[in-house]
Design an enzyme around this catalytic site. Structure first.
Site, PDB file in Angstrom:
ATOM      1  N   LEU A  10       0.437  -1.171  -0.296  1.00 29.13           N
ATOM      2  CA  LEU A  10      -0.153  -0.562  -0.012  1.00 29.13           C
ATOM      3  C   LEU A  10       1.121   1.036  -0.539  1.00 29.13           C
ATOM      4  O   LEU A  10      -0.354   2.070   0.314  1.00 29.13           O
ATOM      5  CB  LEU A  10      -0.939   0.249   1.520  1.00 29.13           C
ATOM      6  CG  LEU A  10      -1.595  -0.984   1.070  1.00 29.13           C
ATOM      7  CD1 LEU A  10      -2.794  -1.097   2.541  1.00 29.13           C
ATOM      8  CD2 LEU A  10      -2.868  -1.756   0.177  1.00 29.13           C
ATOM      9  N   GLN A  12       3.699   3.435  -1.341  1.00 30.96           N
ATOM     10  CA  GLN A  12       3.575   4.563  -2.746  1.00 30.96           C
ATOM     11  C   GLN A  12       4.397   3.440  -4.226  1.00 30.96           C
ATOM     12  O   GLN A  12       4.282   3.798  -5.183  1.00 30.96           O
ATOM     13  CB  GLN A  12       4.931   5.904  -2.716  1.00 30.96           C
ATOM     14  CG  GLN A  12       5.464   7.177  -3.925  1.00 30.96           C
ATOM     15  CD  GLN A  12       5.967   7.724  -4.648  1.00 30.96           C
ATOM     16  OE1 GLN A  12       7.081   7.307  -3.764  1.00 30.96           O
ATOM     17  NE2 GLN A  12       5.966   8.693  -5.468  1.00 30.96           N
ATOM     18  N   ASP A  34       0.302  -5.803   3.593  1.00 28.56           N
ATOM     19  CA  ASP A  34       0.742  -4.388   4.240  1.00 28.56           C
ATOM     20  C   ASP A  34       0.599  -4.464   5.551  1.00 28.56           C
ATOM     21  O   ASP A  34      -0.266  -5.684   6.058  1.00 28.56           O
ATOM     22  CB  ASP A  34       0.012  -2.903   3.507  1.00 28.56           C
ATOM     23  CG  ASP A  34       0.717  -2.301   3.479  1.00 28.56           C
ATOM     24  OD1 ASP A  34       1.332  -1.160   2.956  1.00 28.56           O
ATOM     25  OD2 ASP A  34       1.120  -1.425   4.890  1.00 28.56           O
ATOM     26  N   ARG A  36      -1.044  -2.284   7.522  1.00 26.82           N
ATOM     27  CA  ARG A  36      -1.998  -2.028   7.536  1.00 26.82           C
ATOM     28  C   ARG A  36      -3.305  -2.389   6.605  1.00 26.82           C
ATOM     29  O   ARG A  36      -2.886  -2.645   5.411  1.00 26.82           O
ATOM     30  CB  ARG A  36      -2.119  -0.232   7.805  1.00 26.82           C
ATOM     31  CG  ARG A  36      -1.583  -0.269   6.002  1.00 26.82           C
ATOM     32  CD  ARG A  36      -1.653   1.796   6.234  1.00 26.82           C
ATOM     33  NE  ARG A  36      -0.592   2.072   5.420  1.00 26.82           N
ATOM     34  CZ  ARG A  36      -1.479   2.542   3.638  1.00 26.82           C
ATOM     35  NH1 ARG A  36      -2.044   2.958   4.418  1.00 26.82           N
ATOM     36  NH2 ARG A  36      -0.760   3.283   3.441  1.00 26.82           N
ATOM     37  N   TYR A 140      18.263   6.388   7.709  1.00 28.69           N
ATOM     38  CA  TYR A 140      18.289   5.868   5.767  1.00 28.69           C
ATOM     39  C   TYR A 140      19.260   5.574   4.740  1.00 28.69           C
ATOM     40  O   TYR A 140      18.700   4.420   4.067  1.00 28.69           O
ATOM     41  CB  TYR A 140      17.267   6.525   5.284  1.00 28.69           C
ATOM     42  CG  TYR A 140      16.755   5.927   4.236  1.00 28.69           C
ATOM     43  CD1 TYR A 140      15.687   5.051   4.074  1.00 28.69           C
ATOM     44  CD2 TYR A 140      16.603   6.834   2.807  1.00 28.69           C
ATOM     45  CE1 TYR A 140      15.442   4.378   3.107  1.00 28.69           C
ATOM     46  CE2 TYR A 140      15.931   6.184   1.503  1.00 28.69           C
ATOM     47  CZ  TYR A 140      15.258   5.413   2.032  1.00 28.69           C
ATOM     48  OH  TYR A 140      14.261   4.724   0.806  1.00 28.69           O
ATOM     49  N   LYS A 144      20.141   1.405   4.507  1.00 24.88           N
ATOM     50  CA  LYS A 144      20.054   0.940   2.698  1.00 24.88           C
ATOM     51  C   LYS A 144      22.045   0.690   2.341  1.00 24.88           C
ATOM     52  O   LYS A 144      21.826  -0.712   1.625  1.00 24.88           O
ATOM     53  CB  LYS A 144      19.580   2.069   2.081  1.00 24.88           C
ATOM     54  CG  LYS A 144      17.673   1.906   2.526  1.00 24.88           C
ATOM     55  CD  LYS A 144      17.169   0.462   1.397  1.00 24.88           C
ATOM     56  CE  LYS A 144      15.937   0.714   2.173  1.00 24.88           C
ATOM     57  NZ  LYS A 144      14.807   0.529   1.213  1.00 24.88           N
TER      58      LYS A 144
HETATM   59  N1  SER Z   1      12.712   9.058  -2.383  1.00 24.08           N
HETATM   60  C1  SER Z   1      13.755   8.551  -0.508  1.00 24.08           C
HETATM   61  C2  SER Z   1      13.941   9.982  -0.087  1.00 24.08           C
HETATM   62  O1  SER Z   1      13.310  10.676  -0.216  1.00 24.08           O
HETATM   63  C3  SER Z   1      14.974   9.058  -1.368  1.00 24.08           C
HETATM   64  O2  SER Z   1      15.321   7.571  -2.329  1.00 24.08           O
HETATM   65  O3  SER Z   1      13.209   9.209   1.047  1.00 24.08           O
END
Ligand code: SER
Length: 314
Positions: A10, A12, A34, A36, A140, A144
């Site tokens: 669900l 983007q 998902d 939710r 983030y 990754k």
């Molecule tokens: N779209 C992501 C973000 O803005 C980048 O991979 O966190």
């Protein structure tokens, strides 16, 4: 061949990936899941599943005869800065759960998205190479980058068939992004059509690598369908399409939306964006599995405006 499971369906990317995969492989061949429940039911099989619930995931994979998992659940850059430990937990643990299912022979193939956030302030700003400096400064990006190395490790050590792309900022009208630094490039279209004005949280000349959603979905399906021997990189492939700043995007929107106004109130997300490259070099993806983008800025803007208008009129 077994069925395909999309975790985070669900979100983007998941929303659009599910639609395309169901057209291509058949509605019942693609299981959406998902954490939710959605307000309106999805057309086709849907399960509520927490990406951190290993037991439930293993049981689902066995019961439903799943052979491929697309792990789209993640906490993106802006949200992850607000809760670094939770972001690390979600982004890493979910990956280990899926990689371990492949290692144990429960599934045959894994898709796991990476991001331009694996680059950092010391990376080359333009045409950042596949194997250049990777010193991310966001949680983030750190999660990754670590995940990419674990994917390569599981491939090398256990023969796991895992494939990955470093998505740029993704722009589509069928679903909203959540918690990312590049989200402005979707919000701007909705505000342009509703109010003919937008206040941008990035500064006007903050150029970033971007991509229309159809290109990202095509790349995802192409890399998953490519013969294994063509996938020479088991970390993650750079893929590139467009680069623009908020100012350039606004100028293109102004050509279609009369009187569109933009102003700027940069916040902490502008510093995240400043640590990323303006463009990345995707020659490895082009050479190894024939990646090619189909959208330029003008086509993206027209498609987004038509798409967002059709949603408002529906
Ligand atoms: N779209 C992501 C973000 O803005 C980048 O991979 O966190």
């Amino acid at each position: 061949m077994g069925k395909k499971l999309v975790i985070g369906a669900l979100g983007q990317v998941g929303t659009e990936l599910i639609q395309t995969m169901r057209l291509r492989y058949g509605v019942d061949e693609v299981i959406a899941s998902d954490i939710r429940l959605r307000a309106e039911p999805l057309d086709g099989p849907f399960l509520v599943l927490n990406a951190l619930n290993e037991e439930a995931l293993r049981a689902t994979v066995k019961e439903m005869g799943i052979s491929e998992v697309y792990l789209m659940a993640a906490m993106l850059s802006a949200t992850a800065e607000q809760m670094p430990d939770k972001a690390w937990d979600l982004n890493m643990k979910s990956l280990f759960i899926v990689l371990d299912m492949a290692k144990d022979g429960l599934i045959e193939k894994v898709f796991w998205p990476s991001t331009i956030a694996v680059f950092g302030p010391n990376s080359e700003k333009r045409n950042s190479p596949q194997h250049g400096t990777l010193e991310p400064t966001t949680v983030y990006g750190i999660s990754k980058l670590a995940g990419e190395q674990w994917c390569a490790y599981y491939h090398r050590r256990y023969g796991v068939d895992v494939r990955s792309l470093r998505y740029p900022g993704l722009i589509g009208y069928k679903s909203m992004p959540g918690g990312g630094t590049t989200d402005y490039a979707v919000e701007i279209f909705h505000k342009a059509i509703e109010e003919a004005k937008y206040t941008c949280f990035l500064s006007e000349q903050r150029t970033l690598p971007m991509m229309y959603m159809d290109d990202a979905i095509k790349a995802t399906i192409d890399i998953m369908e490519a013969p294994a021997e063509q996938i020479k990189l088991r970390t993650s492939y750079n893929i590139s399409s467009l680069s623009f700043s908020p100012e350039e995007l606004a100028a293109e929107i102004s050509k279609v939306v009369a009187g569109f106004q933009i102003d700027y109130a940069p916040d902490f997300r502008d510093s995240i964006a400043a640590s990323w490259p303006e463009s990345i070099d995707d020659s490895s993806a082009k050479t190894d599995w024939a990646w090619k983008s189909d959208f330029n800025l003008q086509k993206l803007v027209r498609t987004m405006i038509d798409g967002v208008c059709s949603l408002k009129n529906a």
